[in-house]
Design a protein around this motif. Structure first.
Motif, PDB file in Angstrom:
ATOM      1  N   GLY A 145     -21.117  67.251 -52.848  1.00  0.00           N
ATOM      2  CA  GLY A 145     -21.172  66.027 -52.064  1.00  0.00           C
ATOM      3  C   GLY A 145     -21.239  66.346 -50.584  1.00  0.00           C
ATOM      4  N   LYS A 146     -22.292  65.861 -49.913  1.00  0.00           N
ATOM      5  CA  LYS A 146     -22.460  66.072 -48.470  1.00  0.00           C
ATOM      6  C   LYS A 146     -21.936  64.844 -47.733  1.00  0.00           C
ATOM      7  CE  LYS A 146     -26.038  66.834 -44.972  1.00  0.00           C
ATOM      8  NZ  LYS A 146     -27.511  66.937 -44.753  1.00  0.00           N
ATOM      9  N   LEU A 147     -21.017  65.066 -46.805  1.00  0.00           N
ATOM     10  CA  LEU A 147     -20.362  63.968 -46.103  1.00  0.00           C
ATOM     11  C   LEU A 147     -21.336  63.220 -45.201  1.00  0.00           C
ATOM     12  CD1 LEU A 147     -17.704  62.481 -45.481  1.00  0.00           C
ATOM     13  CD2 LEU A 147     -17.319  64.151 -43.632  1.00  0.00           C
ATOM     14  N   ASN A 159     -21.697  59.195 -42.959  1.00  0.00           N
ATOM     15  CA  ASN A 159     -20.828  58.284 -42.203  1.00  0.00           C
ATOM     16  C   ASN A 159     -20.019  57.365 -43.114  1.00  0.00           C
ATOM     17  OD1 ASN A 159     -21.646  59.290 -39.740  1.00  0.00           O
ATOM     18  ND2 ASN A 159     -23.373  57.876 -39.573  1.00  0.00           N
ATOM     19  N   TYR A 202     -20.790  59.859 -49.426  1.00  0.00           N
ATOM     20  CA  TYR A 202     -21.260  61.196 -49.749  1.00  0.00           C
ATOM     21  C   TYR A 202     -22.639  61.115 -50.413  1.00  0.00           C
ATOM     22  CZ  TYR A 202     -16.508  62.932 -48.953  1.00  0.00           C
ATOM     23  OH  TYR A 202     -15.304  63.252 -48.389  1.00  0.00           O
ATOM     24  N   THR A 249     -16.645  68.979 -52.453  1.00  0.00           N
ATOM     25  CA  THR A 249     -17.035  68.886 -51.039  1.00  0.00           C
ATOM     26  C   THR A 249     -16.288  69.972 -50.269  1.00  0.00           C
ATOM     27  OG1 THR A 249     -15.238  67.454 -50.297  1.00  0.00           O
ATOM     28  CG2 THR A 249     -17.115  66.382 -51.359  1.00  0.00           C
ATOM     29  N   ASP A 250     -16.524  70.011 -48.949  1.00  0.00           N
ATOM     30  CA  ASP A 250     -15.781  70.956 -48.108  1.00  0.00           C
ATOM     31  C   ASP A 250     -14.293  70.637 -48.090  1.00  0.00           C
ATOM     32  OD1 ASP A 250     -18.140  72.237 -47.482  1.00  0.00           O
ATOM     33  OD2 ASP A 250     -18.484  71.100 -45.645  1.00  0.00           O
ATOM     34  N   ASP A 251     -13.940  69.397 -48.435  1.00  0.00           N
ATOM     35  CA  ASP A 251     -12.531  68.976 -48.425  1.00  0.00           C
ATOM     36  C   ASP A 251     -11.860  69.110 -49.783  1.00  0.00           C
ATOM     37  OD1 ASP A 251     -12.804  68.212 -45.764  1.00  0.00           O
ATOM     38  OD2 ASP A 251     -13.534  66.230 -46.323  1.00  0.00           O
ATOM     39  N   TYR A 295     -13.407  65.740 -55.730  1.00  0.00           N
ATOM     40  CA  TYR A 295     -13.193  64.286 -55.783  1.00  0.00           C
ATOM     41  C   TYR A 295     -13.750  63.730 -57.084  1.00  0.00           C
ATOM     42  CZ  TYR A 295     -11.879  64.222 -50.850  1.00  0.00           C
ATOM     43  OH  TYR A 295     -11.231  64.424 -49.662  1.00  0.00           O
ATOM     44  N   LYS A 335     -17.183  55.760 -49.979  1.00  0.00           N
ATOM     45  CA  LYS A 335     -15.828  56.319 -50.043  1.00  0.00           C
ATOM     46  C   LYS A 335     -14.901  55.432 -50.859  1.00  0.00           C
ATOM     47  CE  LYS A 335     -16.116  58.887 -45.691  1.00  0.00           C
ATOM     48  NZ  LYS A 335     -15.574  59.077 -44.317  1.00  0.00           N
ATOM     49  N   SER A 372      -7.149  63.232 -51.225  1.00  0.00           N
ATOM     50  CA  SER A 372      -7.475  64.630 -50.997  1.00  0.00           C
ATOM     51  C   SER A 372      -6.393  65.522 -51.598  1.00  0.00           C
ATOM     52  CB  SER A 372      -7.594  64.895 -49.492  1.00  0.00           C
ATOM     53  OG  SER A 372      -7.884  66.255 -49.248  1.00  0.00           O
TER      54      SER A 372
END
Length: 363
Positions: free
Chosen positions: A133-135, A137, A140, A164-166, A169, A203, A210
């Protein structure tokens, strides 16, 4: 420690056996040979409160395991795992706020309206998704593919996982704009492939905080294996009973073939396999219900389940001779289902490899 069934469990099991008698006759099952999904059975199970307790709106996982075992024994064309275990119990465990509306819709419409898409090509570890998933605004953008999603073609919403980088999810999204391809599999179970390339999700559709995603996915995998082992326990018991009856009645050289030493030894090994599966399933179930860490026990159970299904179906067909593959006789249905559950969610070899890595690393 007493592993015998309680009076309540015995009553549930007897009620399910009586119910499933109407949904598992040979003539009835033939109607689903090309598409193994029975909406009438699902509706009846919901009506009678076996999937969701209509007084409390709660899911009793112990009841789901008993149901799975009886579904395996009767070979009824329904798998509750994706709807109940993957979606409903996960939503119950997560930060999702709309579970009451989901349950209300399920109890009203009695359809397989919700499912999961967590399996991926060449990736047996659902807790480590490859879909990315690319974040953006407002959400994703996803990239990747999910496979072997049960009843995705008729579901209104699907639970998916991505990384994702976080972290990991899970999102609960509408299916109407997704690219879904039905898969033609040998078992005729309604599986589908889901292409997520370019799909943008908000989102608001994410159900976990997270750091919570890995925990939820590990629980999903544990429940999947427990349900799979319960299905297998029912299938193995039925194949054992069919084999015992056949070898007691089939005669050669003026005596039942079950009296031959080689046949009786092979049948005895089937019984030992059933007991091995039963013991390990009970141990893993106890650890799950106690809230203990059971990653290695689940991997061990997956390894044993696959091997027991393989050995039992092979021995049953061997001892039945030509009748073992005849479609006029019920054994072929169980052997086909046994092969499916032997390899789905990862085969025994992948489970053994993961278990050996954990033991080597003292995990």
């Amino acid at each position: 420690m007493d592993f015998s069934s309680s009076s309540e469990e015995k009553l549930i099991r007897e009620s399910l056996k009586k119910l499933l008698e109407s949904f598992s006759g040979e003539d009835y099952l033939k109607k689903f040979d090309s598409h193994r999904y029975d909406p009438a059975l699902l509706s009846e199970l919901i009506n009678q409160g076996f999937l969701v307790d209509q007084d409390t709106n709660k899911i009793n996982f112990d009841v789901i395991k008993i149901l799975s075992e009886e579904l395996g024994y009767s070979n009824s064309p329904l798998n509750p795992s994706a709807l109940v275990s993957d979606v409903l119990i996960t939503l119950q465990e997560s930060s999702f706020k709309g579970l009451s509306e989901i349950l209300k819709d399920l109890l009203s419409n009695k359809l397989y309206s919700y499912t999961s898409a967590l399996n991926e090509p060449l990736n047996f570890e659902i807790e480590s998704p490859k879909v990315t998933g690319k974040l953006l605004n407002n959400g994703y953008e996803l990239s990747g593919t999910k496979i072997l999603s049960y009843n995705l073609d008729i579901a209104k919403k699907v639970l998916i996982s991505f990384i994702t980088d976080d972290g990991v999810y899970l999102a609960f999204i509408e299916t109407d704009q997704l690219e879904i391809t039905s898969l033609d599999v040998t078992s005729k179970v309604p599986y589908s492939k889901l292409n997520l390339d370019g799909v943008i999700i908000s989102k608001e559709s994410i159900i976990n905080k997270s750091g919570e995603g890995l925990y939820l996915l590990k629980n999903i995998y544990a429940r999947r294996v427990l349900i799979q082992a319960s299905l297998a326990r029912g299938m193995v018991l039925k194949m054992l009973e069919l084999t015992a009856a056949y070898t007691s009645e089939r005669e050669q050289f003026d005596r039942p073939i079950g009296s031959f030493q080689a046949v009786s030894h092979r049948a005895a090994n089937m019984f030992i396999d059933h007991q091995e599966l039963d013991l390990n399933l009970q141990q893993a179930s106890y650890l799950y219900s106690s809230g203990c860490d059971l990653e290695n026990q689940i991997l061990n159970l997956k390894y044993i389940t696959g091997n027991v299904l393989h050995r039992t179906s092979y021995a049953a067909q061997h001892l039945h001779g030509g009748m073992g593959v005849a479609k006029e006789y019920p054994l072929w249905r169980y052997c086909l289902s046994a092969k499916e559950h032997e390899i789905i969610n990862g085969n025994s070899s992948s489970a053994l490899e993961a278990l050996s890595k954990n033991i080597t690393l003292n995990q």
